[in-house]
Write a protein that holds these residues in place. Structure first.
Motif, short mmCIF file in Angstrom:
data_model
loop_
_atom_site.label_atom_id
_atom_site.label_comp_id
_atom_site.label_asym_id
_atom_site.label_seq_id
_atom_site.Cartn_x
_atom_site.Cartn_y
_atom_site.Cartn_z
N SER A 60 -9.47 3.78 3.54
CA SER A 60 -10.24 3.26 2.23
C SER A 60 -10.99 1.74 2.50
O SER A 60 -11.88 1.61 2.31
CB SER A 60 -9.60 3.19 1.05
N ARG A 112 -16.69 9.61 2.48
CA ARG A 112 -15.73 9.31 3.03
C ARG A 112 -14.67 10.19 3.67
O ARG A 112 -13.59 10.06 4.18
CB ARG A 112 -14.97 8.33 2.18
N THR A 113 -15.14 11.54 3.55
CA THR A 113 -14.55 12.75 4.07
C THR A 113 -14.77 12.57 5.55
O THR A 113 -14.01 13.75 6.29
CB THR A 113 -14.63 13.76 3.39
N ALA A 165 -3.98 6.35 3.45
CA ALA A 165 -5.30 6.64 2.42
C ALA A 165 -5.71 5.48 2.18
O ALA A 165 -7.06 4.95 2.31
CB ALA A 165 -4.81 7.38 1.52
N SER A 166 -4.85 4.33 1.92
CA SER A 166 -5.41 2.89 1.15
C SER A 166 -5.92 2.32 2.79
O SER A 166 -7.07 1.58 2.44
CB SER A 166 -4.16 2.15 0.81
N CYS A 169 -18.98 -0.74 4.45
CA CYS A 169 -20.12 -0.60 3.18
C CYS A 169 -20.51 -2.21 3.27
O CYS A 169 -21.58 -2.42 2.95
CB CYS A 169 -19.41 -0.12 1.97
N ARG A 186 0.94 -1.39 0.01
CA ARG A 186 -0.04 -0.06 -0.01
C ARG A 186 0.83 1.15 0.04
O ARG A 186 0.52 2.32 -0.53
CB ARG A 186 -0.94 -0.04 1.23
N GLY A 193 -7.21 -2.29 7.42
CA GLY A 193 -8.51 -1.91 7.54
C GLY A 193 -9.11 -2.63 8.29
O GLY A 193 -10.14 -2.19 9.18
N TRP A 209 -13.48 1.74 5.11
CA TRP A 209 -14.66 2.11 4.57
C TRP A 209 -15.14 1.09 3.68
O TRP A 209 -16.77 0.84 3.95
CB TRP A 209 -14.57 3.41 3.83
N ASP A 210 -14.49 0.54 3.05
CA ASP A 210 -14.99 -0.78 2.15
C ASP A 210 -15.71 -1.79 3.24
O ASP A 210 -16.38 -2.40 2.84
CB ASP A 210 -13.88 -1.33 1.28
#
Length: 530
Positions: A454, A130-131, A450-451, A461, A94, A384, A457-458
């Motif tokens: 993210s 996502r902010t 950032a990765s 979701c 990453r 994550g 968040w994935d």
């Protein structure tokens, strides 16, 4: 082989080399070896070298090479500690912007206790904002801060080299997340690129101390009101060596480190095991309120590894009694990292992150304070999935240290305490630091953060939730054995709001609540287990 046999063998080889003109240059090799073998046989410090001159040195050679040979040749993807090869590889991928996907399915044994999982949904969410960030600051704080979901945990200038600090801070600025200074102080290398900083105050009060090592409010105010400083973190303990303190030896206290910390160059720099600015829970929260005022209204919190549970409740009682609120609490786990620590402390002192995070979450919720006071987790998070687990256990955000070191190029050589870090991260050696190119490494820091966020968040979701903060204990499942599993809320106790105020006798930790005192970190007599 008897030790004296080494000498005739070497003499024969030397004679053979001398008698054959094309090989006479090899005398440059054999004569030094002969002298070294003679030295080994006559010295009195090492038994093996005395009994087996020269040959015994091969043992030390392989001892030195063993960590590298094991890491690069023997290790499987799930070997290696404290971070496995697989854990390091995902950070490297990453950070570099390489492909981080995994083929052919999980290599974990899903029927063993190494597997835990988050419950996904048949109807995943889409279109998240996502902010979103975490607002840190109670009503008593006039300058709240919006924190990212993953930030750089405490690592001091001194433990890390100047270029590593620069790269981390530039990465934090590029990625819009914060960089904790560590207790070593707010150095010039934290300032160069202007990234958000959380100033950590340890027991040495580095950067805001007087000549005797006590807290100096004037010096603190001058630095804390810098716009780059976003929050103040009072360090009570760290997971790798809770309650120990520390010493930076005098030879390592350079002019730059001395200026940053406010100590004398070349003299031992001591971090006491306890703070001198306070000695009771009430004094601690009152001091936190004073720091908030001196900083111009910025959020002030504490960081600790949970030890004796009644002390956490004592802090809660102090806040309830005085009306003063901490703005945030960061929980470090016993699995957390450090540049150097006594092995007994690393291996046997301090509560692991999971239990510590749940306990403090229960304390805040049970006292009706969780809505006001933010809770963060720090301790070996690198993915994550790890962020999602921390959210499930009550964390509003997470901090990472060693994972960000990996993003800088750290190879887990375990040389942090020797000043011989081969990648220039955990060293003050200018020659070793030369290989660390700040703009390149800063971009890796940004990409990794950032990765990883993210990926969090994935996951949220996929769980059908509108944000990571909606992840709850019942979403996280853990194996009890190969035949049984259950959700975390059925394995650990998660307290309902206000129960410590309304019915403290009904909770599992009732005896610790009874032991807690707002006016002392010592246990009350009536609560002491019989």
């Amino acid at each position: 082989m008897h030790r004296w046999l080494v000498f005739p063998v070497l003499l024969l080889l030397a004679a053979a080399a001398a008698s054959w003109p094309p090989a006479r240059w090899t005398l440059l090799l054999w004569v030094p070896l002969l002298l070294l073998a003679l030295h080994d046989a006559l010295q009195r410090r090492h038994t093996l070298r005395r009994n087996y001159p020269l040959i015994a040195r091969i043992r030390w050679l392989f001892e030195d090479l063993r960590p590298f040979l094991y890491s690069y040749i023997v290790e499987s993807p799930f070997d290696g500690r404290p971070f496995t090869r697989a854990e390091r590889d995902i950070v490297y991928a990453r950070a570099k912007g390489d492909l981080d996907a995994h083929p052919f399915g999980t290599e974990l044994d899903v029927y063993s206790d190494e597997y835990e999982w988050m419950s996904h949904s048949i109807a995943p969410e889409v279109g998240h904002d996502r902010t979103q960030r975490v607002r840190v600051g109670t009503a008593q704080c006039t300058r709240p801060y919006e924190a990212a979901l993953l930030n750089i945990s405490a690592m001091s200038f001194g433990s890390l080299g100047a270029r590593a600090i620069e790269a981390l801070n530039l990465g934090a600025r590029l990625g819009n997340f914060y960089h904790d200074t560590g207790e070593g102080g707010f150095s010039p290398y934290h300032r160069i690129h202007g990234g958000d900083v959380v100033w950590e105050l340890g027991s040495g009060y580095f950067g805001c101390r007087d000549a005797s090592g006590r807290f100096d409010p004037e010096r603190f105010r001058d630095r804390a009101q810098d716009d780059q400083v976003k929050m103040i973190e009072i360090k009570l303990s760290q997971g790798a060596k809770p309650g120990h303190g520390g010493v930076l030896p005098g030879p390592k206290v350079s002019a730059e480190i001395a200026a940053t910390r406010g100590v004398l160059q070349g003299e031992d720099c001591i971090s006491p095991s306890a703070h001198s600015a306070f000695s009771t829970p009430i004094e601690m929260v009152e001091w936190a309120a004073r720091l908030r005022d001196l900083s111009g209204g910025k959020p002030v919190g504490i960081k600790l590894c949970v030890g004796q549970p009644h002390e956490i409740y004592a802090v809660m009682k102090a806040m309830l009694e005085t009306g003063i609120r901490l703005d945030f609490i960061v929980i470090d786990g016993a699995e957390g990292g450090t540049g150097a620590a006594p092995v007994e402390f690393s291996n046997r002192v301090g509560m692991p992150l999971r239990e510590g995070l749940i306990f403090v979450r229960n304390a805040l919720v049970g006292c009706g304070l969780k809505e006001e006071i933010r809770l963060a987790a720090s301790g070996k998070v690198h993915s994550g999935a790890g962020l999602a687990v921390n959210c499930a256990l009550g964390a509003d955000w997470s901090n990472a240290a060693r994972a960000f070191m990996f993003s800088l190029g750290c190879i887990q050589s375990l040389k942090c305490h020797t000043d011989e870090c081969p990648t220039g991260v955990a060293t003050q050696d200018p020659g070793r630091q030369r290989g660390l190119v700040v703009p390149d490494k800063a971009e890796r820091v940004r990409r990794f953060q950032a990765s990883t966020v993210s990926a969090l968040w994935d996951i949220s979701c996929a769980m059908g939730l509108d944000s990571p903060w909606a992840i709850r204990p019942h979403h996280l499942h853990e194996r009890l054995n190969s035949a049984r599993s259950d959700s975390i809320d059925r394995i650990y106790n998660f307290y309902p709001r206000g129960i410590l105020l309304d019915d403290p006798g009904s909770v599992a930790s009732a005896r610790y609540w009874a032991m807690a005192r707002a006016d002392s970190f010592r246990a009350a007599i009536e609560g002491t287990p019989g």
